[in-house]
Design a protein around this motif. Structure first.
Motif, PDB file in Angstrom:
ATOM      1  N   MET A  26       9.462   0.672  -0.689  1.00  0.00           N
ATOM      2  CA  MET A  26       8.362   1.675  -1.024  1.00  0.00           C
ATOM      3  C   MET A  26       7.099   1.114  -1.477  1.00  0.00           C
ATOM      4  SD  MET A  26      11.198   3.825  -3.435  1.00  0.00           S
ATOM      5  CE  MET A  26      10.170   5.348  -3.725  1.00  0.00           C
ATOM      6  N   GLY A  27       6.252   2.064  -1.126  1.00  0.00           N
ATOM      7  CA  GLY A  27       4.707   1.748  -1.732  1.00  0.00           C
ATOM      8  C   GLY A  27       3.948   3.072  -1.700  1.00  0.00           C
ATOM      9  N   VAL A  28       2.666   2.937  -2.088  1.00  0.00           N
ATOM     10  CA  VAL A  28       1.755   3.771  -2.264  1.00  0.00           C
ATOM     11  C   VAL A  28       1.021   4.160  -1.001  1.00  0.00           C
ATOM     12  CG1 VAL A  28      -0.049   5.149  -3.509  1.00  0.00           C
ATOM     13  CG2 VAL A  28       1.725   4.012  -4.695  1.00  0.00           C
ATOM     14  N   LYS A  29       0.115   2.833  -0.882  1.00  0.00           N
ATOM     15  CA  LYS A  29      -1.031   2.938   0.239  1.00  0.00           C
ATOM     16  C   LYS A  29      -0.054   2.217   1.499  1.00  0.00           C
ATOM     17  CE  LYS A  29      -5.096   1.974  -2.221  1.00  0.00           C
ATOM     18  NZ  LYS A  29      -6.250   0.894  -2.135  1.00  0.00           N
ATOM     19  N   GLN A  30      -0.703   2.442   2.626  1.00  0.00           N
ATOM     20  CA  GLN A  30      -0.045   1.991   3.979  1.00  0.00           C
ATOM     21  C   GLN A  30      -0.201   0.427   3.918  1.00  0.00           C
ATOM     22  OE1 GLN A  30      -3.008   3.691   3.864  1.00  0.00           O
ATOM     23  NE2 GLN A  30      -4.081   3.566   5.543  1.00  0.00           N
ATOM     24  N   PRO A  31       0.900  -0.206   4.341  1.00  0.00           N
ATOM     25  CA  PRO A  31       0.701  -1.809   4.591  1.00  0.00           C
ATOM     26  C   PRO A  31      -0.040  -2.112   5.594  1.00  0.00           C
ATOM     27  CG  PRO A  31       2.676  -1.035   5.622  1.00  0.00           C
ATOM     28  CD  PRO A  31       2.343   0.304   4.919  1.00  0.00           C
ATOM     29  N   LEU A  32      -0.558  -3.418   5.587  1.00  0.00           N
ATOM     30  CA  LEU A  32      -1.582  -3.907   6.315  1.00  0.00           C
ATOM     31  C   LEU A  32      -0.937  -3.979   8.077  1.00  0.00           C
ATOM     32  CD1 LEU A  32      -2.843  -7.203   4.488  1.00  0.00           C
ATOM     33  CD2 LEU A  32      -3.979  -5.166   4.744  1.00  0.00           C
ATOM     34  N   ASN A  33      -1.772  -3.581   8.984  1.00  0.00           N
ATOM     35  CA  ASN A  33      -1.298  -3.629  10.326  1.00  0.00           C
ATOM     36  C   ASN A  33      -0.655  -5.262  10.633  1.00  0.00           C
ATOM     37  OD1 ASN A  33      -2.029  -1.056  10.708  1.00  0.00           O
ATOM     38  ND2 ASN A  33      -4.040  -1.760  11.795  1.00  0.00           N
ATOM     39  N   LEU A  43       8.567   4.181   2.831  1.00  0.00           N
ATOM     40  CA  LEU A  43       7.973   5.409   2.225  1.00  0.00           C
ATOM     41  C   LEU A  43       6.824   5.004   1.526  1.00  0.00           C
ATOM     42  CD1 LEU A  43      11.579   5.234   1.140  1.00  0.00           C
ATOM     43  CD2 LEU A  43      10.523   7.446   0.354  1.00  0.00           C
ATOM     44  N   PHE A  44       5.563   5.791   2.231  1.00  0.00           N
ATOM     45  CA  PHE A  44       4.492   5.443   1.601  1.00  0.00           C
ATOM     46  C   PHE A  44       3.361   6.489   2.305  1.00  0.00           C
ATOM     47  CE2 PHE A  44       4.757   2.661   5.461  1.00  0.00           C
ATOM     48  CZ  PHE A  44       3.934   3.097   6.184  1.00  0.00           C
ATOM     49  N   PHE A  45       2.227   6.670   1.891  1.00  0.00           N
ATOM     50  CA  PHE A  45       1.264   7.477   2.292  1.00  0.00           C
ATOM     51  C   PHE A  45       0.687   6.836   3.592  1.00  0.00           C
ATOM     52  CE2 PHE A  45       1.111   9.134  -1.999  1.00  0.00           C
ATOM     53  CZ  PHE A  45       1.057  10.647  -1.742  1.00  0.00           C
ATOM     54  N   SER A  46       1.124   7.327   4.925  1.00  0.00           N
ATOM     55  CA  SER A  46       0.703   6.479   5.990  1.00  0.00           C
ATOM     56  C   SER A  46      -0.606   7.097   6.709  1.00  0.00           C
ATOM     57  CB  SER A  46       1.815   6.625   7.277  1.00  0.00           C
ATOM     58  OG  SER A  46       1.952   8.106   7.609  1.00  0.00           O
ATOM     59  N   HIS A  47      -0.869   8.369   6.319  1.00  0.00           N
ATOM     60  CA  HIS A  47      -2.225   9.038   6.690  1.00  0.00           C
ATOM     61  C   HIS A  47      -2.190   8.866   8.357  1.00  0.00           C
ATOM     62  CE1 HIS A  47      -3.618   8.762   2.696  1.00  0.00           C
ATOM     63  NE2 HIS A  47      -3.418   7.369   2.897  1.00  0.00           N
ATOM     64  N   VAL A  48      -0.942   9.149   8.962  1.00  0.00           N
ATOM     65  CA  VAL A  48      -0.946   9.305  10.332  1.00  0.00           C
ATOM     66  C   VAL A  48      -0.701  10.607  10.837  1.00  0.00           C
ATOM     67  CG1 VAL A  48      -0.192   6.757  10.746  1.00  0.00           C
ATOM     68  CG2 VAL A  48       1.344   8.750  10.563  1.00  0.00           C
ATOM     69  N   ILE A  49      -0.555  11.591  10.038  1.00  0.00           N
ATOM     70  CA  ILE A  49       0.098  12.954  10.375  1.00  0.00           C
ATOM     71  C   ILE A  49      -1.036  13.891  10.794  1.00  0.00           C
ATOM     72  CG2 ILE A  49      -0.411  13.970   7.981  1.00  0.00           C
ATOM     73  CD1 ILE A  49       2.562  15.006  10.372  1.00  0.00           C
ATOM     74  N   TYR A  72       4.993  10.140   2.498  1.00  0.00           N
ATOM     75  CA  TYR A  72       4.811  11.280   1.293  1.00  0.00           C
ATOM     76  C   TYR A  72       4.028  12.292   1.624  1.00  0.00           C
ATOM     77  CZ  TYR A  72       6.121   6.979  -1.308  1.00  0.00           C
ATOM     78  OH  TYR A  72       6.535   6.027  -2.040  1.00  0.00           O
ATOM     79  N   GLU A  73       3.294  12.181   2.536  1.00  0.00           N
ATOM     80  CA  GLU A  73       2.356  13.529   2.909  1.00  0.00           C
ATOM     81  C   GLU A  73       3.158  14.481   3.716  1.00  0.00           C
ATOM     82  OE1 GLU A  73      -1.841  12.461   4.307  1.00  0.00           O
ATOM     83  OE2 GLU A  73      -0.654  11.206   5.384  1.00  0.00           O
ATOM     84  N   LEU A  86       5.236  17.761  -2.192  1.00  0.00           N
ATOM     85  CA  LEU A  86       6.084  17.470  -3.411  1.00  0.00           C
ATOM     86  C   LEU A  86       5.393  16.222  -4.049  1.00  0.00           C
ATOM     87  CD1 LEU A  86       9.609  18.654  -2.520  1.00  0.00           C
ATOM     88  CD2 LEU A  86       7.615  19.988  -3.889  1.00  0.00           C
ATOM     89  N   VAL A  87       4.927  15.472  -3.279  1.00  0.00           N
ATOM     90  CA  VAL A  87       4.235  14.073  -3.690  1.00  0.00           C
ATOM     91  C   VAL A  87       2.568  14.030  -3.243  1.00  0.00           C
ATOM     92  CG1 VAL A  87       4.330  11.516  -3.403  1.00  0.00           C
ATOM     93  CG2 VAL A  87       6.110  12.922  -3.181  1.00  0.00           C
ATOM     94  N   ALA A  88       1.799  13.790  -4.224  1.00  0.00           N
ATOM     95  CA  ALA A  88       0.441  13.867  -4.051  1.00  0.00           C
ATOM     96  C   ALA A  88      -0.326  13.103  -4.807  1.00  0.00           C
ATOM     97  CB  ALA A  88      -0.062  15.388  -4.250  1.00  0.00           C
ATOM     98  N   PHE A  89      -1.355  12.431  -4.621  1.00  0.00           N
ATOM     99  CA  PHE A  89      -2.036  11.502  -5.508  1.00  0.00           C
ATOM    100  C   PHE A  89      -2.766  12.576  -6.672  1.00  0.00           C
ATOM    101  CE2 PHE A  89      -3.004   8.494  -1.974  1.00  0.00           C
ATOM    102  CZ  PHE A  89      -2.536   7.357  -2.594  1.00  0.00           C
TER     103      PHE A  89
END
Length: 100
Positions: A26-33, A43-49, A72-73, A86-89
């Motif tokens: 689990m994390g908050v930010k996306q991991p490094l490529n 589980l993390f905010f991937s910003h890919v949706i 999470y998004e 249900l999960v947001a910054f």
């Protein structure tokens, strides 16, 4: 982070850089490529949706390494695509993320 590694350890957490034994990460930010471990649950905010071009390499890596991504998004009330998240910054977390 709000808590230091020392504080986590004092509360009973095991601090390690080797996550190979973990089933779920689990994390908050996306991991490094390039850093995803194959076959794990993340589980993390991937910003890919929204198909942002800068985040597509991460999605490619998720698919190549057969990672189960829980973004999470996408966790929404009732599971609907237009229902509230249900999960947001929070406001301050968002500003902190811009600085980091």
């Amino acid at each position: 982070r709000v808590f230091t590694d020392r504080e986590f350890a004092a509360a009973g957490a095991t601090i390690t850089r080797d996550l190979s034994g973990a089933n779920t990460i689990m994390g908050v930010k996306q991991p490094l490529n390039g850093s995803l471990l194959p076959g794990k649950n993340y589980l993390f905010f991937s910003h890919v949706i929204k198909a942002q071009p800068e985040n597509m390499p991460l999605l490619d890596e998720v698919l190549e390494k057969k990672v189960r991504l829980i973004d999470y998004e996408c966790i929404r009330e009732g599971g609907g695509g237009t229902t509230p998240r249900l999960v947001a910054f929070g406001e301050f977390a968002g500003m902190s993320g811009m600085v980091n």
